[in-house]
Design a protein around this motif. Structure first.
Motif, PDB file in Angstrom:
ATOM      1  N   LEU A  81       0.720  -1.249   0.090  1.00  0.00           N
ATOM      2  CA  LEU A  81       0.077   0.095  -0.042  1.00  0.00           C
ATOM      3  C   LEU A  81       0.767   1.172  -0.023  1.00  0.00           C
ATOM      4  CD1 LEU A  81      -3.054   1.177   0.127  1.00  0.00           C
ATOM      5  CD2 LEU A  81      -2.902   1.244   2.565  1.00  0.00           C
ATOM      6  N   GLY A  82       2.020   1.231   0.773  1.00  0.00           N
ATOM      7  CA  GLY A  82       2.676   2.144   0.913  1.00  0.00           C
ATOM      8  C   GLY A  82       3.607   2.696  -0.610  1.00  0.00           C
ATOM      9  N   SER A  83       3.717   1.681  -1.385  1.00  0.00           N
ATOM     10  CA  SER A  83       4.401   1.888  -2.454  1.00  0.00           C
ATOM     11  C   SER A  83       3.498   2.511  -3.463  1.00  0.00           C
ATOM     12  CB  SER A  83       5.031   0.635  -3.438  1.00  0.00           C
ATOM     13  OG  SER A  83       4.097  -0.497  -3.436  1.00  0.00           O
ATOM     14  N   LEU A  84       2.215   2.235  -3.520  1.00  0.00           N
ATOM     15  CA  LEU A  84       1.001   2.816  -4.206  1.00  0.00           C
ATOM     16  C   LEU A  84       0.935   4.315  -3.983  1.00  0.00           C
ATOM     17  CD1 LEU A  84      -1.658   0.159  -3.913  1.00  0.00           C
ATOM     18  CD2 LEU A  84       0.024   0.499  -5.923  1.00  0.00           C
ATOM     19  N   LYS A  85       0.920   4.694  -2.768  1.00  0.00           N
ATOM     20  CA  LYS A  85       0.922   6.262  -2.510  1.00  0.00           C
ATOM     21  C   LYS A  85       1.942   6.982  -2.822  1.00  0.00           C
ATOM     22  CE  LYS A  85      -0.098   5.269   2.147  1.00  0.00           C
ATOM     23  NZ  LYS A  85      -0.290   5.830   3.490  1.00  0.00           N
ATOM     24  N   ARG A  86       3.190   6.282  -2.604  1.00  0.00           N
ATOM     25  CA  ARG A  86       4.448   6.763  -3.204  1.00  0.00           C
ATOM     26  C   ARG A  86       4.587   6.916  -4.680  1.00  0.00           C
ATOM     27  NH1 ARG A  86       6.657   3.661   0.953  1.00  0.00           N
ATOM     28  NH2 ARG A  86       7.565   2.171  -0.697  1.00  0.00           N
ATOM     29  N   ARG A  87       3.863   6.064  -5.406  1.00  0.00           N
ATOM     30  CA  ARG A  87       3.731   5.937  -7.009  1.00  0.00           C
ATOM     31  C   ARG A  87       5.345   5.779  -7.377  1.00  0.00           C
ATOM     32  NH1 ARG A  87      -1.250   7.420  -9.340  1.00  0.00           N
ATOM     33  NH2 ARG A  87      -0.270   7.343 -11.445  1.00  0.00           N
ATOM     34  N   SER A  88       6.234   5.056  -6.684  1.00  0.00           N
ATOM     35  CA  SER A  88       7.364   4.915  -7.195  1.00  0.00           C
ATOM     36  C   SER A  88       7.827   3.522  -8.034  1.00  0.00           C
ATOM     37  CB  SER A  88       8.362   4.393  -5.632  1.00  0.00           C
ATOM     38  OG  SER A  88       7.705   3.419  -5.200  1.00  0.00           O
ATOM     39  N   VAL A  89       6.706   2.919  -8.733  1.00  0.00           N
ATOM     40  CA  VAL A  89       6.916   1.705  -9.362  1.00  0.00           C
ATOM     41  C   VAL A  89       7.547   2.284 -10.832  1.00  0.00           C
ATOM     42  CG1 VAL A  89       5.900  -0.508 -10.296  1.00  0.00           C
ATOM     43  CG2 VAL A  89       5.215   0.539  -7.961  1.00  0.00           C
ATOM     44  N   VAL A  90       6.759   3.191 -11.298  1.00  0.00           N
ATOM     45  CA  VAL A  90       7.106   3.614 -12.782  1.00  0.00           C
ATOM     46  C   VAL A  90       7.615   4.838 -12.553  1.00  0.00           C
ATOM     47  CG1 VAL A  90       5.094   2.264 -13.486  1.00  0.00           C
ATOM     48  CG2 VAL A  90       4.590   4.617 -13.133  1.00  0.00           C
ATOM     49  N   ASP A  91       7.956   5.324 -14.071  1.00  0.00           N
ATOM     50  CA  ASP A  91       8.673   6.676 -14.173  1.00  0.00           C
ATOM     51  C   ASP A  91       7.615   7.761 -14.406  1.00  0.00           C
ATOM     52  OD1 ASP A  91      10.295   8.747 -14.769  1.00  0.00           O
ATOM     53  OD2 ASP A  91      11.498   8.182 -16.174  1.00  0.00           O
ATOM     54  N   ASN A  92       7.169   7.912 -13.351  1.00  0.00           N
ATOM     55  CA  ASN A  92       6.015   9.189 -13.268  1.00  0.00           C
ATOM     56  C   ASN A  92       6.383  10.533 -14.222  1.00  0.00           C
ATOM     57  OD1 ASN A  92       3.680   7.725 -11.623  1.00  0.00           O
ATOM     58  ND2 ASN A  92       5.328   7.865 -10.031  1.00  0.00           N
ATOM     59  N   ARG A  93       7.326  10.981 -13.896  1.00  0.00           N
ATOM     60  CA  ARG A  93       7.788  11.988 -14.858  1.00  0.00           C
ATOM     61  C   ARG A  93       7.639  11.770 -16.302  1.00  0.00           C
ATOM     62  NH1 ARG A  93      10.465  16.918 -12.824  1.00  0.00           N
ATOM     63  NH2 ARG A  93      10.882  15.737 -11.063  1.00  0.00           N
ATOM     64  N   SER A  94       8.234  10.612 -16.876  1.00  0.00           N
ATOM     65  CA  SER A  94       8.224  10.566 -18.201  1.00  0.00           C
ATOM     66  C   SER A  94       6.863  10.348 -18.847  1.00  0.00           C
ATOM     67  CB  SER A  94       8.946   9.209 -18.324  1.00  0.00           C
ATOM     68  OG  SER A  94      10.339   9.645 -17.986  1.00  0.00           O
ATOM     69  N   TYR A  95       5.752   9.618 -17.853  1.00  0.00           N
ATOM     70  CA  TYR A  95       4.754   9.438 -17.995  1.00  0.00           C
ATOM     71  C   TYR A  95       4.222  10.680 -18.311  1.00  0.00           C
ATOM     72  CZ  TYR A  95       0.020   7.117 -18.042  1.00  0.00           C
ATOM     73  OH  TYR A  95      -1.165   6.649 -18.362  1.00  0.00           O
ATOM     74  N   PHE A  96       4.401  11.682 -17.341  1.00  0.00           N
ATOM     75  CA  PHE A  96       3.451  12.999 -17.344  1.00  0.00           C
ATOM     76  C   PHE A  96       4.198  13.785 -18.454  1.00  0.00           C
ATOM     77  CE2 PHE A  96       3.376  17.499 -15.640  1.00  0.00           C
ATOM     78  CZ  PHE A  96       2.031  17.525 -15.436  1.00  0.00           C
ATOM     79  N   HIS A  97       5.338  13.665 -18.911  1.00  0.00           N
ATOM     80  CA  HIS A  97       5.798  14.487 -20.034  1.00  0.00           C
ATOM     81  C   HIS A  97       5.199  14.062 -21.343  1.00  0.00           C
ATOM     82  CE1 HIS A  97       8.734  16.810 -22.516  1.00  0.00           C
ATOM     83  NE2 HIS A  97       9.021  15.672 -23.168  1.00  0.00           N
ATOM     84  N   GLU A  98       4.790  12.513 -21.390  1.00  0.00           N
ATOM     85  CA  GLU A  98       4.409  12.173 -22.530  1.00  0.00           C
ATOM     86  C   GLU A  98       2.907  11.998 -22.802  1.00  0.00           C
ATOM     87  OE1 GLU A  98       6.301  11.089 -25.268  1.00  0.00           O
ATOM     88  OE2 GLU A  98       8.058  11.027 -24.417  1.00  0.00           O
ATOM     89  N   GLY A  99       2.164  12.040 -21.639  1.00  0.00           N
ATOM     90  CA  GLY A  99       0.946  11.893 -21.467  1.00  0.00           C
ATOM     91  C   GLY A  99      -0.209  13.119 -21.301  1.00  0.00           C
ATOM     92  N   GLY A 100       0.724  14.030 -20.611  1.00  0.00           N
ATOM     93  CA  GLY A 100      -0.185  15.367 -20.275  1.00  0.00           C
ATOM     94  C   GLY A 100      -0.862  15.203 -18.935  1.00  0.00           C
ATOM     95  N   GLN A 101      -0.926  14.294 -18.317  1.00  0.00           N
ATOM     96  CA  GLN A 101      -1.540  14.160 -17.057  1.00  0.00           C
ATOM     97  C   GLN A 101      -1.346  12.736 -16.548  1.00  0.00           C
ATOM     98  OE1 GLN A 101      -5.979  14.087 -17.905  1.00  0.00           O
ATOM     99  NE2 GLN A 101      -5.571  12.978 -19.918  1.00  0.00           N
TER     100      GLN A 101
END
Length: 307
Positions: A1-21
């Motif tokens: 559960l902690g890792s889900l809240k941290r969102r540390s499994v994927v590269d969120n910054r790249s996802y945001f850069h490519e997907g816009g949200q």
């Protein structure tokens, strides 16, 4: 559960850069009875609410990674209404609402000016209401529990709160005729709405009420209400759509004529235009995100399309 809240499994910054949200869920499941929707089958028909503190911590952790624009992916953010109120209050109390922007799906019932204002204070800038139709009879057939009056009130509440508002229409379901489609388009054109998405035909998913209706009609090539892959597709693995034969021989052209030049409307199309509601491989949308646009795709396309 902690890792889900941290969102540390994927590269969120790249996802945001490519997907816009970046998407977030505040609950799982859907207890609505829409005849075509697979959400209750895929996610369960009972709502499981996440603690509001977990959602806020997830947002804070994403913000620390440079991500400040979210899409809340709940089936309907405001069902149950109490959960929406409590989450918005928590976001506002922490001050997070001043640093983020978010979009969501919502139902026009229950929806109030007070809830819209609270959502705006918490950072909400856009709501997509999947209303399907503005014809009372078609809404009942599709399993919806609201009518045109609730849609109008929801749009007005968004406008008063300063929230962009989109209505999603599904034209061509059971019982649809040229008259019912015309009434829907005519009414929606009169609403002070930011954007309108129009899908002609409703995809059929196995296990839904609509699939059972089609099986009673006959899932075969003789059923004039079916479009797409029918033969050898009993499990619906390839796309097949319900499109009322009562709409005539060219329903897409008829709906386009009803809409006319109103640039608030989006259609599914193979053409590369800013009014194209097909997000898949949409180069205009991809380029806009590359240039720094962020947010729900309908809002980005509406902005660059000058609607």
């Amino acid at each position: 559960l902690g890792s889900l809240k941290r969102r540390s499994v994927v590269d969120n910054r790249s996802y945001f850069h490519e997907g816009g949200q970046v998407g977030i869920e505040t609950k799982r499941g859907c207890d609505r009875k829409c005849i075509y929707c697979a959400d209750p089958l895929a996610k369960g028909g009972k709502l499981r609410l996440r603690p509001k503190s977990h959602v806020v911590h997830e947002m804070e952790n994403l913000l620390a990674q440079g991500i400040d624009c979210f899409h809340l992916c709940d089936a309907e953010f405001n069902i149950p209404e109490e959960h929406a109120w409590e989450l918005c209050r928590e976001i506002t109390k922490t001050g997070l609402g001043r640093h983020i922007r978010w979009y969501t799906y919502a139902s026009p019932k229950p929806f109030s000016v007070e809830l819209a204002q609270l959502m705006r204070e918490a950072g909400c800038v856009g709501i997509n209401f999947g209303v399907d139709s503005a014809h009372p009879g078609i809404l009942r057939t599709l399993g919806r529990d609201f009518g045109p009056a609730e849609i109008v009130a929801a749009v007005q509440a968004c406008n008063q709160a300063g929230i962009a508002c989109m209505l999603d229409l599904l034209v061509g379901g059971p019982g649809e005729t040229p008259e019912t489609a015309a009434q829907t388009i005519r009414l929606v054109k009169g609403f002070a709405v930011t954007a309108v998405g129009v899908a002609v035909g409703i995809r059929i998913y196995p296990g839904t009420i609509l699939a059972k209706m089609v099986e009673r009609e006959g899932f075969n090539l003789q059923n004039a209400n079916l479009r797409g892959k029918v033969e050898g597709n009993e499990e619906y693995l390839e796309p097949v759509f319900y499109l009322s034969s009562g709409l005539g021989h060219d329903p897409e052209a008829y709906v386009a004529e009803l809409v006319g030049p109103d640039r608030r409307f989006f259609f599914m199309s193979s053409e590369e235009t800013a009014r194209n509601y097909n997000y898949n491989q949409n180069q205009i949308l991809i380029e806009a995100i590359r240039q720094g646009y962020r947010g729900a795709y309908w809002h980005i396309l509406q902005t660059i399309g000058g609607g």
